[in-house]
Design an enzyme around this catalytic site. Structure first.
Site, PDB file in Angstrom:
ATOM      1  N   HIS A 195       1.522   2.813  -3.378  1.00 43.54           N
ATOM      2  CA  HIS A 195       0.588   3.556  -4.060  1.00 43.54           C
ATOM      3  C   HIS A 195       0.935   4.902  -4.294  1.00 43.54           C
ATOM      4  O   HIS A 195       0.511   5.460  -5.451  1.00 43.54           O
ATOM      5  CB  HIS A 195      -0.793   3.470  -3.264  1.00 43.54           C
ATOM      6  CG  HIS A 195      -1.638   2.500  -4.029  1.00 43.54           C
ATOM      7  ND1 HIS A 195      -2.242   2.344  -5.059  1.00 43.54           N
ATOM      8  CD2 HIS A 195      -1.990   1.165  -3.232  1.00 43.54           C
ATOM      9  CE1 HIS A 195      -2.722   1.094  -5.422  1.00 43.54           C
ATOM     10  NE2 HIS A 195      -2.751   0.411  -4.349  1.00 43.54           N
ATOM     11  N   ASP A 219      -7.217  -6.278  -4.365  1.00 39.95           N
ATOM     12  CA  ASP A 219      -6.989  -5.621  -5.421  1.00 39.95           C
ATOM     13  C   ASP A 219      -7.290  -6.011  -6.545  1.00 39.95           C
ATOM     14  O   ASP A 219      -7.404  -5.076  -7.567  1.00 39.95           O
ATOM     15  CB  ASP A 219      -5.535  -4.814  -5.189  1.00 39.95           C
ATOM     16  CG  ASP A 219      -5.396  -3.869  -4.130  1.00 39.95           C
ATOM     17  OD1 ASP A 219      -6.324  -3.355  -3.769  1.00 39.95           O
ATOM     18  OD2 ASP A 219      -4.375  -3.346  -3.772  1.00 39.95           O
ATOM     19  N   GLN A 273       0.840  -1.115  -0.192  1.00 41.70           N
ATOM     20  CA  GLN A 273      -0.087  -0.001   0.033  1.00 41.70           C
ATOM     21  C   GLN A 273       1.003   1.215   0.065  1.00 41.70           C
ATOM     22  O   GLN A 273       0.532   2.423  -0.749  1.00 41.70           O
ATOM     23  CB  GLN A 273      -0.897   0.003   1.180  1.00 41.70           C
ATOM     24  CG  GLN A 273      -2.227  -1.198   1.178  1.00 41.70           C
ATOM     25  CD  GLN A 273      -2.807  -0.913  -0.202  1.00 41.70           C
ATOM     26  OE1 GLN A 273      -3.348   0.250  -0.302  1.00 41.70           O
ATOM     27  NE2 GLN A 273      -2.793  -1.780  -1.165  1.00 41.70           N
ATOM     28  N   GLU A 306      -9.399   1.613   5.524  1.00 39.70           N
ATOM     29  CA  GLU A 306      -9.759   1.123   4.110  1.00 39.70           C
ATOM     30  C   GLU A 306      -9.545  -0.332   4.043  1.00 39.70           C
ATOM     31  O   GLU A 306     -10.635  -1.121   3.806  1.00 39.70           O
ATOM     32  CB  GLU A 306      -8.945   1.860   3.175  1.00 39.70           C
ATOM     33  CG  GLU A 306      -9.393   1.471   1.720  1.00 39.70           C
ATOM     34  CD  GLU A 306      -8.609   2.114   0.548  1.00 39.70           C
ATOM     35  OE1 GLU A 306      -9.036   2.202  -0.580  1.00 39.70           O
ATOM     36  OE2 GLU A 306      -7.396   2.573   1.025  1.00 39.70           O
ATOM     37  N   HIS A 307      -8.446  -0.949   4.174  1.00 37.86           N
ATOM     38  CA  HIS A 307      -8.140  -2.297   4.229  1.00 37.86           C
ATOM     39  C   HIS A 307      -7.720  -2.513   5.513  1.00 37.86           C
ATOM     40  O   HIS A 307      -6.852  -1.935   6.199  1.00 37.86           O
ATOM     41  CB  HIS A 307      -6.865  -2.306   3.175  1.00 37.86           C
ATOM     42  CG  HIS A 307      -7.071  -1.816   1.803  1.00 37.86           C
ATOM     43  ND1 HIS A 307      -6.717  -0.818   1.281  1.00 37.86           N
ATOM     44  CD2 HIS A 307      -7.732  -2.505   0.571  1.00 37.86           C
ATOM     45  CE1 HIS A 307      -6.825  -0.614   0.173  1.00 37.86           C
ATOM     46  NE2 HIS A 307      -7.635  -1.578  -0.410  1.00 37.86           N
ATOM     47  N   HIS A 352     -54.309  16.234   2.100  1.00 37.70           N
ATOM     48  CA  HIS A 352     -54.154  14.976   2.196  1.00 37.70           C
ATOM     49  C   HIS A 352     -55.316  14.292   2.655  1.00 37.70           C
ATOM     50  O   HIS A 352     -55.426  13.041   2.098  1.00 37.70           O
ATOM     51  CB  HIS A 352     -52.770  14.884   3.233  1.00 37.70           C
ATOM     52  CG  HIS A 352     -51.497  15.164   2.625  1.00 37.70           C
ATOM     53  ND1 HIS A 352     -51.226  16.426   2.088  1.00 37.70           N
ATOM     54  CD2 HIS A 352     -50.320  14.423   2.345  1.00 37.70           C
ATOM     55  CE1 HIS A 352     -50.032  16.529   1.946  1.00 37.70           C
ATOM     56  NE2 HIS A 352     -49.503  15.334   2.062  1.00 37.70           N
TER      57      HIS A 352
END
Length: 426
Positions: free
Chosen positions: A258, A356, A255, A322-323, A415
């Site tokens: 990235h 991934d 990661q 996230e992960h 109504h």
């Protein structure tokens, strides 16, 4: 990685801060681009492509001949790998289809819910230093399964004015209807407002840098939905002496490479493992082609020692990764009790990179703690649920009086009248 021992709970927020710019730092630039694209369309898009991507294009629409050329450039081995991933992702997302929900709520009152595809969706695929053709699979496959009629893909061109061949191969394989060579803020603005080249869409999907993230959030002010606020990638690993230190280090670095604003965190009840992982990170990092990028991300990352699993879990839920990789002597404790995570990877042989690419789950996930309130992309992300109801004469008799009383209590006479006029005829 900075090592932190037994941090006090009052310091958790500071320790777990993401290394991201504040929205205020970049919102001005995003607003400027949006207003320009809204007013000037393709001319503005082209201007910012030249400014931000360093390339000037006569035509941003990818032609069928460009797609054919790209397909020929992708090796047969990579094509087979992409096809395998496509099969697994398709299987997992097809399994998410649900039937119509139908119930008679009262005598003569039938209610049901059906799902309909979002007609027009925009997919943003990052290019740059890591062209994410895998994200094409993650977004286009569920869009196609859901039945979206228009699937528009935007991805930034390289200095030669081209999109990575694997991106074009994957897009063609997965039913993308239009591919446009445009990236960044201007791509999101184009999908938001529509231009002569870029169709306006109803919902925008896909990860990106912080500028793209803020641009997506701004698009919601103009009536366009987004999948989630997905920014720089992040990973948290919880591990103890049951874990393999070299595996843990490889996951952290997967990661970190990235981008420089990615963040990785190790949480452990074992000081021995933290020391072993630190050595492994240093050793493996030295061999990476993207060492410079990963090194900067590692500098923003932390190894946190805590005394027991209960404290570790509380800290992890506070972070909302996230992960989330679980590699401990009691994986079930974490799996059963995790509340805030985008996607969970369990055991020594489940690397985050499997999700991934090819295990079948979706890798478009909430970052920056948004896993506390957002799900990752799934089949339902590409649909809307529409409710239906049909009431018979018997049904309006059954619930009519209750409607009248409730409408009158709220002071909404029309109504009430809409029911009363019908009851009088029965």
């Amino acid at each position: 990685m900075k090592i932190i021992n037994n941090p006090s709970k009052k310091d958790w927020n500071k320790i777990l801060e993401r290394p991201t710019k504040t929205v205020d730092d970049i919102e001005g630039v995003v607003n400027e681009v949006f207003l320009d694209v809204q007013k000037n369309g393709d001319a503005a898009v082209d201007k910012y492509t030249t400014k931000f991507d360093g390339v000037s294009l006569d035509n941003t629409l990818v032609s069928s001949s460009e797609i054919e050329e790209a397909i020929a450039l992708v090796s047969s081995e990579l094509k087979e790998a992409i096809q395998l991933a496509k099969t697994n992702i398709t299987n997992f997302h097809k399994a998410q289809k649900t039937d119509k929900v139908s119930v008679e709520t009262a005598n003569g009152v039938s209610c049901w819910q059906e799902k309909r595809a979002i007609q027009k969706v925009g997919l943003y695929i990052p290019g740059g230093t890591a062209p994410l053709f895998s994200t094409v699979l993650m977004l286009a496959i569920p869009a196609q399964i859901a039945g979206c009629k228009e699937i528009v893909l935007c991805s930034p061109p390289n200095k030669e004015g081209k999109i990575n061949p694997a991106i074009l191969f994957a897009a063609n394989l997965c039913g993308v209807t239009k591919i446009i060579k445009v990236g960044g803020i201007q791509a999101i603005a184009g999908l938001t407002f529509g231009t002569a080249t870029i169709p306006q869409v109803y919902k925008i999907f896909g990860p990106g840098n912080q500028f793209v993230t803020v641009a997506k959030q701004l698009s919601t002010k103009f009536g366009v939905a987004i999948d989630m606020p997905a920014g720089p990638s992040e990973l948290l690993v919880v591990a103890d002496d049951a874990a393999n230190a070299s595996y843990v280090a490889s996951d952290l670095l997967s990661q970190a490479e990235h981008g420089v604003d990615s963040q990785v965190i190790l949480v452990s009840t074992s000081e021995k493992l933290i020391a072993e992982v630190s050595k492994e990170v240093e050793s493996q990092l030295d061999k990476l082609p993207r060492k410079e990028i990963a090194s900067k991300a590692i500098a923003n990352s932390k190894s946190i020692f805590v005394e027991n699993d209960k404290i570790a879990l509380e800290l992890i839920n506070e972070y909302g990764p996230e992960h989330f990789i679980v590699c401990t002597s009691d994986n079930d404790f974490y799996v059963d009790n995790i509340e805030n995570a985008g996607s969970v990877f369990i055991g020594n042989y489940t690397p985050e990179s499997a999700g991934d690419y090819a295990s079948g789950t979706n890798h478009t996930l909430p970052t920056n703690g948004f896993s506390k309130s957002y799900s990752g992309v799934n089949l339902d992300s590409f649909t809307k649920s529409i409710t239906f109801q049909k009431i018979s004469k018997e049904g309006i008799k059954t619930i009519g009086n209750a409607i009248e009383l409730m409408a009158e209590a709220e002071g909404l006479q029309a109504h009430k009248n809409a029911v009363s006029i019908r009851l009088k005829d029965l």
